[in-house]
Design a protein around this motif. Structure first.
Motif: not given
Length: 198
Positions: A94-119
């Protein structure tokens, strides 16, 4: 929240890109400078001169009170390409006194793709929209006393806008029907991933 992006010509790289406004639109800082030891200076000051011994250098991003992500890569100089080693880390600062701006950080969108195997499970994460996603975690979603565990090749990281990560988990001592992973982050709703889908 901003993500810093400047490249040095050799041995070290820093990244500085501001993410702001609706949809996390990327905006480049107006001024930025980076200079690292044992490399040609990237900034106007000290051009052609390395910093004094013991001094790594300085990074200057566009002024502002908010938090940002420093994306830092350092490459060791070796005689052969096969002996070169690159170490990469990201830091929420942070360039300021704290991380308060993280409390209002907008929600992002992340997609997931999962491949499963034996282990082994292979998970592909892609940042589709919104600002930086700090503190991405991949957790064993089973009860704490359940036997066995999952080992990830990377975890607890930050995902930049447009970035894609491919991660691998190895299950040890967990029956296939019991395997489940909880994906969460600072500005993502928690998701449980299983062999049957999210």
């Amino acid at each position: 929240m901003s993500t810093c992006a400047r490249r040095c010509p050799r041995r070290a790289r820093t990244s500085c890109a501001r993410s702001s406004g609706p949809g996390g639109r990327a905006v480049r800082p107006r001024s930025r400078r980076a200079c690292w030891a044992s490399t040609a200076a990237c900034g106007p000051s000290g051009a052609g001169r390395p910093p004094p011994p013991g001094e790594v250098g300085t990074i200057t991003c566009a002024p502002g009170p908010g938090s940002f992500v420093l994306d830092l890569s350092v490459r060791g100089e070796r005689r052969t390409l096969t002996n070169r080693r690159t170490i990469t880390n990201r830091y929420v600062l942070t360039a300021g006194p704290g991380f308060a701006d993280l409390l209002t950080l907008p929600e992002a969108r992340v997609t997931t793709e999962l491949e499963t195997g034996d282990t082994t499970w292979t998970l592909r994460l892609r940042h589709e929209a919104g600002p930086v996603v700090p503190f991405v975690r991949l957790l064993d979603a089973r009860p704490a006393a359940a036997p066995g565990w999952a080992r990830w090749d990377d975890n607890a990281f930050d995902l930049l806008p447009g970035e894609e990560r491919v991660l691998h988990a190895t299950w040890d001592g967990v029956p296939p029907q019991d395997r489940r992973i909880r994906l969460d982050a600072w500005n993502l709703p928690p998701t449980t991933l299983t062999d049957a889908g999210a």
